[in-house]
Write an enzyme that holds these catalytic residues in place. Structure first.
Site, PDB file in Angstrom:
ATOM      1  N   LYS A  46       0.804  -1.222   0.000  1.00 15.87           N
ATOM      2  CA  LYS A  46       0.000   0.000   0.000  1.00 15.87           C
ATOM      3  C   LYS A  46       0.837   1.272   0.000  1.00 15.87           C
ATOM      4  O   LYS A  46       0.476   2.279   0.605  1.00 15.87           O
ATOM      5  CB  LYS A  46      -1.008   0.019   1.171  1.00 15.87           C
ATOM      6  CG  LYS A  46      -1.880  -1.220   1.304  1.00 15.87           C
ATOM      7  CD  LYS A  46      -2.435  -1.734  -0.007  1.00 15.87           C
ATOM      8  CE  LYS A  46      -3.412  -0.776  -0.671  1.00 15.87           C
ATOM      9  NZ  LYS A  46      -3.716  -1.218  -2.068  1.00 15.87           N
ATOM     10  N   GLY A  48       2.263   2.499  -3.066  1.00 20.87           N
ATOM     11  CA  GLY A  48       2.431   3.003  -4.427  1.00 20.87           C
ATOM     12  C   GLY A  48       3.013   1.989  -5.393  1.00 20.87           C
ATOM     13  O   GLY A  48       3.574   2.362  -6.424  1.00 20.87           O
ATOM     14  N   HIS A 101       7.515  -7.234  -2.047  1.00 19.47           N
ATOM     15  CA  HIS A 101       7.385  -6.669  -0.693  1.00 19.47           C
ATOM     16  C   HIS A 101       8.416  -7.311   0.249  1.00 19.47           C
ATOM     17  O   HIS A 101       8.298  -7.203   1.462  1.00 19.47           O
ATOM     18  CB  HIS A 101       5.984  -6.944  -0.123  1.00 19.47           C
ATOM     19  CG  HIS A 101       4.858  -6.306  -0.881  1.00 19.47           C
ATOM     20  ND1 HIS A 101       4.911  -5.023  -1.376  1.00 19.47           N
ATOM     21  CD2 HIS A 101       3.619  -6.781  -1.208  1.00 19.47           C
ATOM     22  CE1 HIS A 101       3.749  -4.736  -1.971  1.00 19.47           C
ATOM     23  NE2 HIS A 101       2.969  -5.782  -1.898  1.00 19.47           N
ATOM     24  N   SER A 131      -5.057   2.918   3.915  1.00 22.78           N
ATOM     25  CA  SER A 131      -5.182   2.254   2.631  1.00 22.78           C
ATOM     26  C   SER A 131      -5.248   0.736   2.822  1.00 22.78           C
ATOM     27  O   SER A 131      -6.052   0.036   2.196  1.00 22.78           O
ATOM     28  CB  SER A 131      -3.992   2.645   1.756  1.00 22.78           C
ATOM     29  OG  SER A 131      -4.056   1.996   0.531  1.00 22.78           O
ATOM     30  N   TYR A 186       6.595   8.490  -1.950  1.00 26.88           N
ATOM     31  CA  TYR A 186       5.295   8.483  -2.619  1.00 26.88           C
ATOM     32  C   TYR A 186       4.725   9.907  -2.712  1.00 26.88           C
ATOM     33  O   TYR A 186       4.242  10.334  -3.761  1.00 26.88           O
ATOM     34  CB  TYR A 186       4.368   7.580  -1.800  1.00 26.88           C
ATOM     35  CG  TYR A 186       2.929   7.521  -2.251  1.00 26.88           C
ATOM     36  CD1 TYR A 186       2.505   6.547  -3.147  1.00 26.88           C
ATOM     37  CD2 TYR A 186       1.974   8.404  -1.737  1.00 26.88           C
ATOM     38  CE1 TYR A 186       1.177   6.466  -3.540  1.00 26.88           C
ATOM     39  CE2 TYR A 186       0.649   8.330  -2.135  1.00 26.88           C
ATOM     40  CZ  TYR A 186       0.252   7.363  -3.032  1.00 26.88           C
ATOM     41  OH  TYR A 186      -1.058   7.288  -3.415  1.00 26.88           O
ATOM     42  N   ALA A 220       0.554   8.186 -16.240  1.00 34.88           N
ATOM     43  CA  ALA A 220       0.788   7.676 -14.886  1.00 34.88           C
ATOM     44  C   ALA A 220       0.076   8.497 -13.828  1.00 34.88           C
ATOM     45  O   ALA A 220       0.287   8.283 -12.646  1.00 34.88           O
ATOM     46  CB  ALA A 220       2.291   7.628 -14.595  1.00 34.88           C
ATOM     47  N   MET A 225      -4.907   6.205 -14.433  1.00 35.93           N
ATOM     48  CA  MET A 225      -4.683   4.799 -14.110  1.00 35.93           C
ATOM     49  C   MET A 225      -5.934   4.140 -13.555  1.00 35.93           C
ATOM     50  O   MET A 225      -6.203   2.976 -13.804  1.00 35.93           O
ATOM     51  CB  MET A 225      -3.569   4.682 -13.078  1.00 35.93           C
ATOM     52  CG  MET A 225      -2.202   4.765 -13.689  1.00 35.93           C
ATOM     53  SD  MET A 225      -0.968   4.562 -12.405  1.00 35.93           S
ATOM     54  CE  MET A 225      -1.310   2.890 -11.841  1.00 35.93           C
ATOM     55  N   ARG A 252      -7.807   3.105  -4.800  1.00 38.68           N
ATOM     56  CA  ARG A 252      -8.942   3.716  -4.121  1.00 38.68           C
ATOM     57  C   ARG A 252      -8.900   5.234  -4.228  1.00 38.68           C
ATOM     58  O   ARG A 252      -9.682   5.859  -4.901  1.00 38.68           O
ATOM     59  CB  ARG A 252      -8.941   3.260  -2.649  1.00 38.68           C
ATOM     60  CG  ARG A 252     -10.242   3.474  -1.904  1.00 38.68           C
ATOM     61  CD  ARG A 252     -10.120   2.945  -0.486  1.00 38.68           C
ATOM     62  NE  ARG A 252      -9.070   3.636   0.248  1.00 38.68           N
ATOM     63  CZ  ARG A 252      -9.240   4.726   0.978  1.00 38.68           C
ATOM     64  NH1 ARG A 252     -10.431   5.264   1.084  1.00 38.68           N
ATOM     65  NH2 ARG A 252      -8.223   5.287   1.618  1.00 38.68           N
TER      66      ARG A 252
END
Length: 293
Positions: A46, A48, A101, A131, A186, A220, A225, A252
């Site tokens: 979460k 980016g 991750h 998020s 981000y 982008a 997106m 979201r």
């Protein structure tokens, strides 16, 4: 009752999403063959990831920029540990782009020769928390929680995919000299996408013409997106992973400071106390609010 184990797999101290993780790969990560021109996007969940997958796809693939090739970003920059489409990474043509991750201590040994490049995207953890809460309630493969308080407990205990946020970012940052790695925030990417794309392409040694740069930046943006099925994973989550409701997008809001709409004063103060304690000597800066300079 703690239902965590039904959803999470603990491998060497890090939690993975049980139903999709490639356990064979995890067990042989040390020997995963890294090529000199591989590029990895590393994130805590979460932060980016999908956005950066789209940026890299646009930088590397002309067919992605001009839409002559309809390949989803999940296949252009597939996850290393979550090989949803069972790709044979050995057969993929170079340069290969990956997402992951993974914590630093599970990174394939080959990444330490510093030839392959890593882009580490980090985001302020309050927005990550919010998020992640919504995301976990959307996907059937993740454990849902009734409220932010419940989820915040799990998040601060590291009982989520990616384990503890603080450990993830500290681990990668404190071992950055072992890798060829660029840290990108981000929030700075949100505030100035054009400069960020330039910084990323310069790190990747990819010269973009003015025209290509404009195309990357335009395609982008979050709004573009969100409504681009190639970029937003909607097909994957609705048809391959499964959602609890038809409401909700994989992408979201993508905003800065959404935590203010969700955390109580008490929750926010508690989070701040823990953040201060765990990150007090940490040199990377964070942006908590859209209006911050």
């Amino acid at each position: 009752m703690d239902n965590t184990d039904a959803y999470l797999l603990n491998f060497k101290g890090c939690y993975f999403e049980r139903s999709f993780v490639d356990v064979d790969l995890l067990e042989n990560l040390d020997d995963f063959e890294i090529r000199d021109d591989d590029v990895f996007i590393i994130t805590y969940p979460k932060s980016g990831t999908i956005w950066t997958q789209q940026i890299l796809s646009l930088i590397y693939f002309e067919g992605h920029r001009n839409r002559t090739e309809m390949v989803d970003t999940i296949d252009r920059v597939p996850f290393l540990e979550y090989n949803v489409h069972k790709m044979d990474h050995q057969k993929r043509p170079s340069p290969r782009l990956f997402s992951s991750h993974l914590p630093y201590y599970l990174a394939p040994k080959g990444l330490k020769n510093k030839r392959a490049k890593i882009l580490y995207i980090y985001r302020n953890p309050k927005d990550v928390l919010i998020s992640y809460f919504h995301f976990s309630n959307l996907l059937v493969t993740l454990e849902a929680t009734d409220n932010i308080e419940q989820f915040m407990k799990k998040f601060l205990d590291g009982k989520v995919i990616g384990s503890l946020w603080f450990d993830h970012i500290r681990g990668w940052y404190e071992h950055k000299h072992d890798f060829n790695i660029l840290f990108m925030m981000y929030e700075e990417m949100k505030k100035d996408l054009r400069s960020s794309v330039l910084k990323i392409s310069s790190f990747l040694e990819k010269e973009l013409s003015e025209e290509d740069l404009e195309a990357v930046v335009r395609k982008a943006t979050f709004q573009n997106m969100k409504f681009d099925p190639q970029a937003n994973y909607d097909h994957v989550i609705k048809h391959e992973i499964g959602t609890r409701t038809n409401e909700g997008y994989f992408l979201r809001k993508g905003t800065i400071g959404d935590w203010k709409n969700h955390l109580t004063v008490e929750q926010n103060e508690r989070f701040d106390r823990i953040f201060q304690r765990k990150m007090k000597d940490f040199p990377l800066k964070f942006i908590w609010d859209i209006n911050e300079e």
